[in-house]
Design an enzyme around this catalytic site. Sequence first.
Site, mmCIF file in Angstrom:
data_model
loop_
_atom_site.group_PDB
_atom_site.id
_atom_site.type_symbol
_atom_site.label_atom_id
_atom_site.label_comp_id
_atom_site.label_asym_id
_atom_site.label_seq_id
_atom_site.Cartn_x
_atom_site.Cartn_y
_atom_site.Cartn_z
ATOM 1 N N GLU A 73 0.815 -1.216 0.000
ATOM 2 C CA GLU A 73 0.000 0.000 0.000
ATOM 3 C C GLU A 73 0.850 1.267 0.000
ATOM 4 O O GLU A 73 0.433 2.301 -0.508
ATOM 5 C CB GLU A 73 -0.959 0.009 1.191
ATOM 6 C CG GLU A 73 -2.100 -1.000 1.076
ATOM 7 C CD GLU A 73 -1.740 -2.380 1.607
ATOM 8 O OE1 GLU A 73 -0.541 -2.631 1.897
ATOM 9 O OE2 GLU A 73 -2.659 -3.217 1.708
ATOM 10 N N PHE B 245 -11.523 -7.928 13.361
ATOM 11 C CA PHE B 245 -10.410 -8.327 12.502
ATOM 12 C C PHE B 245 -10.101 -7.203 11.506
ATOM 13 O O PHE B 245 -10.990 -6.674 10.863
ATOM 14 C CB PHE B 245 -10.759 -9.621 11.756
ATOM 15 C CG PHE B 245 -9.688 -10.050 10.792
ATOM 16 C CD1 PHE B 245 -8.435 -10.435 11.251
ATOM 17 C CD2 PHE B 245 -9.925 -10.039 9.430
ATOM 18 C CE1 PHE B 245 -7.440 -10.813 10.364
ATOM 19 C CE2 PHE B 245 -8.924 -10.423 8.537
ATOM 20 C CZ PHE B 245 -7.685 -10.810 9.003
ATOM 21 N N GLN B 246 -8.841 -6.851 11.399
ATOM 22 C CA GLN B 246 -8.359 -5.770 10.523
ATOM 23 C C GLN B 246 -9.059 -4.445 10.791
ATOM 24 O O GLN B 246 -9.323 -3.668 9.882
ATOM 25 C CB GLN B 246 -8.486 -6.165 9.041
ATOM 26 C CG GLN B 246 -7.525 -7.304 8.678
ATOM 27 C CD GLN B 246 -7.341 -7.494 7.183
ATOM 28 O OE1 GLN B 246 -8.252 -7.242 6.399
ATOM 29 N NE2 GLN B 246 -6.170 -7.967 6.780
ATOM 30 N N LYS C 201 -17.712 -1.308 5.583
ATOM 31 C CA LYS C 201 -18.124 -2.272 4.562
ATOM 32 C C LYS C 201 -19.639 -2.313 4.356
ATOM 33 O O LYS C 201 -20.122 -2.388 3.235
ATOM 34 C CB LYS C 201 -17.606 -3.667 4.944
ATOM 35 C CG LYS C 201 -17.856 -4.699 3.857
ATOM 36 C CD LYS C 201 -17.109 -5.986 4.110
ATOM 37 C CE LYS C 201 -17.293 -6.935 2.926
ATOM 38 N NZ LYS C 201 -16.516 -8.158 3.089
ATOM 39 N N MET D 227 23.995 9.315 3.139
ATOM 40 C CA MET D 227 23.882 10.611 3.795
ATOM 41 C C MET D 227 24.169 10.489 5.289
ATOM 42 O O MET D 227 24.807 11.362 5.887
ATOM 43 C CB MET D 227 22.494 11.212 3.552
ATOM 44 C CG MET D 227 22.368 12.658 4.005
ATOM 45 S SD MET D 227 23.525 13.762 3.147
ATOM 46 C CE MET D 227 22.502 14.383 1.807
#
Lengths: 193, 583
Positions: free
Chosen positions: B50, B112-113, B162, B482
Amino acid sequence: MADTVGTEGIKVIKAPRFRQLKKGETRKHIINVLVRNELGVLARIATLIAGKGYNIEGLSVGETHEKGVSRMTIEVIGDDIVIDQVVKQLRKLIDTLKVRDLTDIPHVERELVLVKVHTPTSRARDEILRIVEIFRGKVVDVSQETYTIEITGDEEKINAFVELLKPFGIKELARTGKIAMRREMFIEENVQE
Amino acid sequence: MSRKGADIVIETLKEEGVEVIFGLPGGAIMEVYDALYRDGSILHVLARHEQGAGHMAEGYAKVTGKVGVAMTTSGPGATNIVTPIADAYMDSVPLVVITGQVPTHLIGNDAFQEVDIVGITRPVTKHNFLVRAIEELPLLIREAFYIAGTGRPGPVLVDIPKDITQQLSEVGIPSEDKVKAALPGYKPHVEGNIQQIKKAAKLIMEAKKPVLYVGGGAVNSEAQEELIQLAEMMRIPVTTTTQGKGAFPENHPLALRMLGMHGTYYANMAVYNADLLIAVGARFDDRVTGKIEEFAPDAKIIHIDIDPASISKNITVDVPIVGDVKIVLGKLINELKRKGAKILHPEDRQKWIEQIEKWKKMYPLTYKNSKEVIKPQYVIEQIYEATGGDAIITVGVGQHQMWAAMYYKYSFPRQFLNSGGLGTMGFGLPAAIGAKIGRPDKEVFCIDGDGSFIMTMQEIVTAVQYKIPVKVAIVNNAYLGMVRQWQELFYDSRYSEVDLSLQPDFVKLAESMGAVGFRAEKPKEVREILEEAMKIDDKPVIMDFVVDREENVLPMVPAGKSYREMILEDGKKADAETMYLVG
């Protein structure tokens, strides 16, 4: 000064002009925020202020006469410059309609306090009632050992009242946090919204 | 007509003119992916992580100026895209991120999630929404686009449970007027106060040693024409930040190129000695100013910015002008013309320009080239020549980012994409993929470090899948370069955890993913490989340039120090000898 423009090889280092942001004294600010009463709006405002490392000293929220619009009064102790940043960033939030730092603007402020105080003797009860009367408070609940008193006013009045009750023994105290409103003036001063 | 919430999402996106979505599906967002499949008219680019999707949307938004769209599922899908959201917030990139959320009745149940992504992203979004009813779904999505793309652009997140994507509704798509009416607290100030503009015009005419300091705001508002006109008309040298690159062409005689920590000597000297600094869509970031008390110490400052909260934040300014850069510059030019566009001290101005020319000759950007080892700067120069200076360049974060900023000259806006504010390693490759989709007509090069590349290299697969011919040039010094440079300069060369010499074979890695891999170890091979790579137009190319390991990025102003303490190429400090000061 102008004559030296373009002359090379000047080996004098001029002391750099110090451009420190002038920080004002840290003091208590009272900020009025008109918000759309959307989900999470309080969290947004709290996050923003906490993100500057400042603690919210007092906060009151309530609906106004307009549906879906709430007024918040926020007390926060901070530096003038940083508070100015906070005000600008509060204005940037999508859900705020109007933000104003009232600290230096003539305004009225009120706070409601409930205080439960011990009343060990009848002399104490008399004494407390006298104080309540002088401060135009109201006894709203009585038990054998306590009075619960309601009082409204500005910060100074409330602090004085609480100090006077302390010797009797305060059992509980609750403050609503300040609400404030700008005084209406005959001449509209130039206040940036 | 009654249709599912998921279909309303797609319908609203089409209404907004969305042509591409970058994302990755999962449980909570499946309905929307089903609607996307059934509709079939929006291109979806399936990222492999993502974070990749988020940076791709940023790359697309940065090159096109349109709002980039990314979509993920709930929980880890949502948290994985927090970095690109924060990145877009810091660099003012218009982004709409749609995340799935667990069904309404499970919110707050540790389902969940489930994660409170609205809470998590509150400090790093311009605004965000949790959709609570299907009726408000199209309005909130349209509000998101409007907020993201107007004013100071930024990311907006829309979290959709959802069950709302599954419900049916007849709600229509609201008009733009309705969207504006629904946002009474949001009115970007674009016009600019005319009294302030008049004050600015007066200062510009009176100035003896003016400098224009241009940031990303000038790119966002498409103000390059006005900038060139103002600079040429009033003979004002122009320095640009990393975000402002290309807003003023770097091959223009008045260009000072970049200022700040790794700015050019002449840009920093000009700013230090200026008597008027005109900041245009820039925000006085600490990487630009160094020690704030010694930044442009003798200059009056005019600050043009669309964001009132940016003004007098880090530095107090003399003439603040809140407004859209393009509009304000247009008015400023008119005001100057009305007054005859007179430079009141033309001789001083001439001397100022001449002095800057001397600085340019005294310390140009330079490095010691070698016939034996590849110098990283040489790689960038060769890319510049091979692409005729016309490619879009994306970068990661670190030494290569600064070399790419220094040794490639940018001539048009939206040409150099980098993570300037948040400093996100791994930005380069996914941003390049998004950029190539937005501008298929341009050659897109990702100049990356080996450290940065590894952070998002899975997106090579995405580029292969969609036949996106981005060119990745890894400036490979097998170090977190760096950090190593700082350790060398400020920590007595104690190289703590920066050695990346255990690394994949980047050529084989590319091949294993279906891309083309090249490697160069000698300077003469650099150009050959570049020419080969540019012949490939149907898949990504990974070029591994094995460079001098301990080359440093110079010049450099150490963090928090004054421009006077600038370290130059040859290790010398920019001391009093080289300074030009006016008594």
